[in-house]
Motif scaffolding. Sequence first.
Motif, PDB file in Angstrom:
ATOM      1  N   ILE A 145      14.632  25.308  48.199  1.00  0.00           N
ATOM      2  CA  ILE A 145      15.785  25.880  47.518  1.00  0.00           C
ATOM      3  C   ILE A 145      17.000  25.788  48.425  1.00  0.00           C
ATOM      4  CG2 ILE A 145      16.728  27.971  46.500  1.00  0.00           C
ATOM      5  CD1 ILE A 145      13.834  28.908  46.101  1.00  0.00           C
ATOM      6  N   MET A 147      20.374  26.669  50.135  1.00  0.00           N
ATOM      7  CA  MET A 147      21.218  27.852  50.345  1.00  0.00           C
ATOM      8  C   MET A 147      22.658  27.382  50.517  1.00  0.00           C
ATOM      9  SD  MET A 147      19.615  30.586  50.066  1.00  0.00           S
ATOM     10  CE  MET A 147      20.854  31.683  50.749  1.00  0.00           C
ATOM     11  N   ILE A 153      15.713  27.305  51.741  1.00  0.00           N
ATOM     12  CA  ILE A 153      14.493  28.101  51.766  1.00  0.00           C
ATOM     13  C   ILE A 153      13.339  27.182  51.398  1.00  0.00           C
ATOM     14  CG2 ILE A 153      13.201  29.947  50.623  1.00  0.00           C
ATOM     15  CD1 ILE A 153      15.860  31.303  50.074  1.00  0.00           C
ATOM     16  N   VAL A 155       9.508  27.215  50.074  1.00  0.00           N
ATOM     17  CA  VAL A 155       8.514  28.065  49.447  1.00  0.00           C
ATOM     18  C   VAL A 155       7.212  27.287  49.417  1.00  0.00           C
ATOM     19  CG1 VAL A 155       7.869  29.314  47.362  1.00  0.00           C
ATOM     20  CG2 VAL A 155      10.284  29.082  47.998  1.00  0.00           C
ATOM     21  N   VAL A 163       1.835  33.199  48.103  1.00  0.00           N
ATOM     22  CA  VAL A 163       3.076  32.444  48.191  1.00  0.00           C
ATOM     23  C   VAL A 163       3.831  32.903  49.427  1.00  0.00           C
ATOM     24  CG1 VAL A 163       5.181  31.780  47.010  1.00  0.00           C
ATOM     25  CG2 VAL A 163       3.173  32.448  45.684  1.00  0.00           C
ATOM     26  N   LYS A 164       4.224  31.965  50.255  1.00  0.00           N
ATOM     27  CA  LYS A 164       4.977  32.309  51.459  1.00  0.00           C
ATOM     28  C   LYS A 164       6.281  31.544  51.461  1.00  0.00           C
ATOM     29  CE  LYS A 164       1.789  34.843  53.421  1.00  0.00           C
ATOM     30  NZ  LYS A 164       2.005  36.215  53.902  1.00  0.00           N
ATOM     31  N   SER A 165       7.278  32.116  52.087  1.00  0.00           N
ATOM     32  CA  SER A 165       8.565  31.430  52.099  1.00  0.00           C
ATOM     33  C   SER A 165       9.340  31.793  53.345  1.00  0.00           C
ATOM     34  CB  SER A 165       9.364  31.824  50.859  1.00  0.00           C
ATOM     35  OG  SER A 165       9.291  33.218  50.671  1.00  0.00           O
ATOM     36  N   GLN A 166      10.245  30.918  53.699  1.00  0.00           N
ATOM     37  CA  GLN A 166      11.021  31.151  54.904  1.00  0.00           C
ATOM     38  C   GLN A 166      12.348  30.420  54.844  1.00  0.00           C
ATOM     39  OE1 GLN A 166       9.222  29.856  58.509  1.00  0.00           O
ATOM     40  NE2 GLN A 166      10.627  31.037  59.801  1.00  0.00           N
ATOM     41  N   LEU A 167      13.358  31.024  55.463  1.00  0.00           N
ATOM     42  CA  LEU A 167      14.664  30.397  55.565  1.00  0.00           C
ATOM     43  C   LEU A 167      14.639  29.394  56.722  1.00  0.00           C
ATOM     44  CD1 LEU A 167      17.623  30.466  54.538  1.00  0.00           C
ATOM     45  CD2 LEU A 167      18.074  32.151  56.331  1.00  0.00           C
TER      46      LEU A 167
ATOM     47  N   ARG B 141      19.771  36.841  47.296  1.00  0.00           N
ATOM     48  CA  ARG B 141      19.610  35.743  46.359  1.00  0.00           C
ATOM     49  C   ARG B 141      18.241  35.812  45.676  1.00  0.00           C
ATOM     50  NH1 ARG B 141      20.836  29.760  47.132  1.00  0.00           N
ATOM     51  NH2 ARG B 141      19.822  28.819  45.318  1.00  0.00           N
ATOM     52  N   VAL B 155      11.211  34.258  44.148  1.00  0.00           N
ATOM     53  CA  VAL B 155      11.604  34.208  45.554  1.00  0.00           C
ATOM     54  C   VAL B 155      12.801  35.128  45.732  1.00  0.00           C
ATOM     55  CG1 VAL B 155      12.429  32.723  47.417  1.00  0.00           C
ATOM     56  CG2 VAL B 155      10.877  31.805  45.680  1.00  0.00           C
ATOM     57  N   MET B 157      15.534  36.546  48.545  1.00  0.00           N
ATOM     58  CA  MET B 157      16.059  36.489  49.904  1.00  0.00           C
ATOM     59  C   MET B 157      16.837  37.759  50.174  1.00  0.00           C
ATOM     60  SD  MET B 157      18.428  33.702  51.766  1.00  0.00           S
ATOM     61  CE  MET B 157      19.059  34.024  53.399  1.00  0.00           C
ATOM     62  N   SER B 161      18.129  38.143  55.971  1.00  0.00           N
ATOM     63  CA  SER B 161      17.681  36.756  56.090  1.00  0.00           C
ATOM     64  C   SER B 161      16.180  36.551  55.955  1.00  0.00           C
ATOM     65  CB  SER B 161      18.122  36.110  57.419  1.00  0.00           C
ATOM     66  OG  SER B 161      19.504  36.067  57.473  1.00  0.00           O
ATOM     67  N   VAL B 163      12.862  36.113  53.760  1.00  0.00           N
ATOM     68  CA  VAL B 163      12.605  35.591  52.423  1.00  0.00           C
ATOM     69  C   VAL B 163      11.194  35.993  52.010  1.00  0.00           C
ATOM     70  CG1 VAL B 163      12.588  33.557  50.959  1.00  0.00           C
ATOM     71  CG2 VAL B 163      14.015  33.611  53.001  1.00  0.00           C
ATOM     72  N   LYS B 164      11.072  36.604  50.859  1.00  0.00           N
ATOM     73  CA  LYS B 164       9.750  37.000  50.377  1.00  0.00           C
ATOM     74  C   LYS B 164       9.516  36.370  49.016  1.00  0.00           C
ATOM     75  CE  LYS B 164       8.736  39.832  53.736  1.00  0.00           C
ATOM     76  NZ  LYS B 164       7.493  39.807  54.498  1.00  0.00           N
ATOM     77  N   SER B 165       8.257  36.117  48.717  1.00  0.00           N
ATOM     78  CA  SER B 165       7.988  35.491  47.428  1.00  0.00           C
ATOM     79  C   SER B 165       6.621  35.897  46.926  1.00  0.00           C
ATOM     80  CB  SER B 165       8.053  33.976  47.574  1.00  0.00           C
ATOM     81  OG  SER B 165       7.335  33.581  48.715  1.00  0.00           O
TER      82      SER B 165
END
Lengths: 353, 353
Positions: A145, A147, A153, A155, A163-167, B141, B155, B157, B161, B163-165
């Motif tokens: 995604i 930004m 981001i 995902v 589900v894991k996600s990170q900037l 976001r 997702v 944010m 900063s 980010v969780k999903s």
Amino acid sequence: MGFHMKLTDRKKQILKIVVENYIATADAIGSKAIVERLPGKISSATVRNELADLTELGYLEQPHTSAGRIPSAKGYRLYVNELMEKRALSAEETEKINQTLSGKMSQVDQIIAKAGQMVSSFVGYPTYAVADHRSATSVKRFELIAMDENSFISVVMLSDSRVKSQLMHLQLPIEPEKLPELSHLLNTHFTGIRSDDMNSRLMSLSDQVSGQWFLLLNQVVDYACELLRDASHQEVFTNGASQLLNFPEYRDLDKAQDIMSFMVDNKENLPLPTDDAPMQILIGPENVNEALKESSVVIASYDIGDNMRGLVGVVGPTRMDYATVAARLSYFAESLSRMFGKNNQLPPKEEKE
Amino acid sequence: MGFHMKLTDRKKQILKIVVENYIATADAIGSKAIVERLPGKISSATVRNELADLTELGYLEQPHTSAGRIPSAKGYRLYVNELMEKRALSAEETEKINQTLSGKMSQVDQIIAKAGQMVSSFVGYPTYAVADHRSATSVKRFELIAMDENSFISVVMLSDSRVKSQLMHLQLPIEPEKLPELSHLLNTHFTGIRSDDMNSRLMSLSDQVSGQWFLLLNQVVDYACELLRDASHQEVFTNGASQLLNFPEYRDLDKAQDIMSFMVDNKENLPLPTDDAPMQILIGPENVNEALKESSVVIASYDIGDNMRGLVGVVGPTRMDYATVAARLSYFAESLSRMFGKNNQLPPKEEKE
DNA sequence: GTTAGCACTCGTCTTCCTTGAGTGCTAACC
DNA sequence: GGTTAGCACTCAAGGAAGACGAGTGCTAAC
């Protein structure tokens, strides 16, 4: 005294009394006190004879000559296998469990952690909780995604439905329109494979994509690898470890230190079940781990989602109240399975690829 | 004996000896032993006079008539404020810290947890670690990703900063094309606000969108609320709590039990720094919390990203080795700030809206 | 202000004794 | 045969008494 002589009913009855007395009081019991709890009218001398037999057979021990008898590990084992009455939970108990469970939990990690916590407060012993992945985890889906032009981001959805996600940040800016294309690339090449294979796949792409893109892919793939690695040696949650200090068997500071550091700092090698039985009891020296040789562990597992199970272990002194713990723990595990098991939470999914 | 009489150099010197002896040995010290460590040639009688003064002034205590002196909390405080020599770290020490820090860490939670772990193993006392959000967290976001027609990933944010999903399921199927529209709705109405305001916003939308959409929005907003709630009372990680049992002051099982259950089960109310000083020392009764009245805590904070700081607290008996702990902890905190602080990790961002 | 001297205090350690719960054995009993 | 009463024996736990010694506070002299 025969070798494999089957114990008489009276011997079993006496063994049961010794075990249950020790569970309740942590004290040895003598022949006289046993007579009082035995139904018929029997003299203490008779009981003494029986005790001598049971001791010789290895079911009982005496701490010192004039101290009555306590169960040995072998005695506990017989008790658990044959003598222990499967306790039924009272209405209040089931009610209380159901109430505890009614709070909603959404994420898998949360369920695991919370389960340990609930069981601990309900059985009155410390617990540990961990997720058990039945099959190797892989990535099911990637998504990127945008930004701004310097960050995005990523995902990652895993095969166990987490589900894991990170900037993430970029050295060089990238046009947001390119991201879907890169997502597609990731989804076609990096899903359904093990973390070991990721790097070679990445290498094979290195001349097909531009350097800038490659850096981005590298970042995301690294992240995915990290997640898969974490999934294999899962976090262990412990609860109420300090309750152990209440038990007289851990009054000895050295023992307390041993078991506490094991529960708190060394959680990773708390025992996992060795077979698929819904519940397993490990008594004292049956534990492979040195620090648990004088403690017992009751382990139960329950279903959550597809391809995953949760494990809860209850830790206590060898004279743990097996009957109560087993009853409560198994009810808990069944309830959790009912709530979060395959049938209830997730619609059936076919495995990818 | 004057009230606010300034202590003579010799008195300070003696106080210092008493404190450092007690830190090292956990034992009271008497006049004779003090003479041996004092530079000039002074008789023990003189020292006794000085000790009597210091005791009357409240800097020292005697456990019983014939047991020598130990520092009081007030004595420790003076020691920490004036007498303690700021230790410089040796080359090996800084080297070891730098080495420990060199492993890469990506996610904020990971940094926090790992920092506590590292500090614990390096100072030899148990620690706790927690994230400190400088300003209220909000959502920055939203993004919804279609999986199939019955499920999607949401997702979120956050303003810090992170980010969780999470994967979510729907009762009624939805066309994947609608999701961007819903994402937009979420981003326009639910970003930048506090969790308390989310529900009212949701209500105000209830007649503008269809019931099916509303359910979906509700699910996502609930999730976001949960995240924001979690953010405000952040998880506390503790490390090495069992080390406390090594210290003779926790030999008493009751005290051990108290402090352990506090560190392990009651982590939430471990002390947080009361001001913006880079390091803070709370000695014994200076702790508001009852369970810590006989322990001391050294807290340091470091920067991670924007709007966030990490906290590490070191817990030990009142006779903790303040000089060493302070030196190591502050070096650690500085190094962490340098590595993860605003300047290094995240490009500057203007606040949303 | 400093020191030597001395009587006094008080926790710790050791020793010795008592107590009592519990055993194992023998001999008698059914 | 199993069961029982009786009895001598063992041994941990608890308490009393005393020795020990580190440390103090005070007094009087320097």
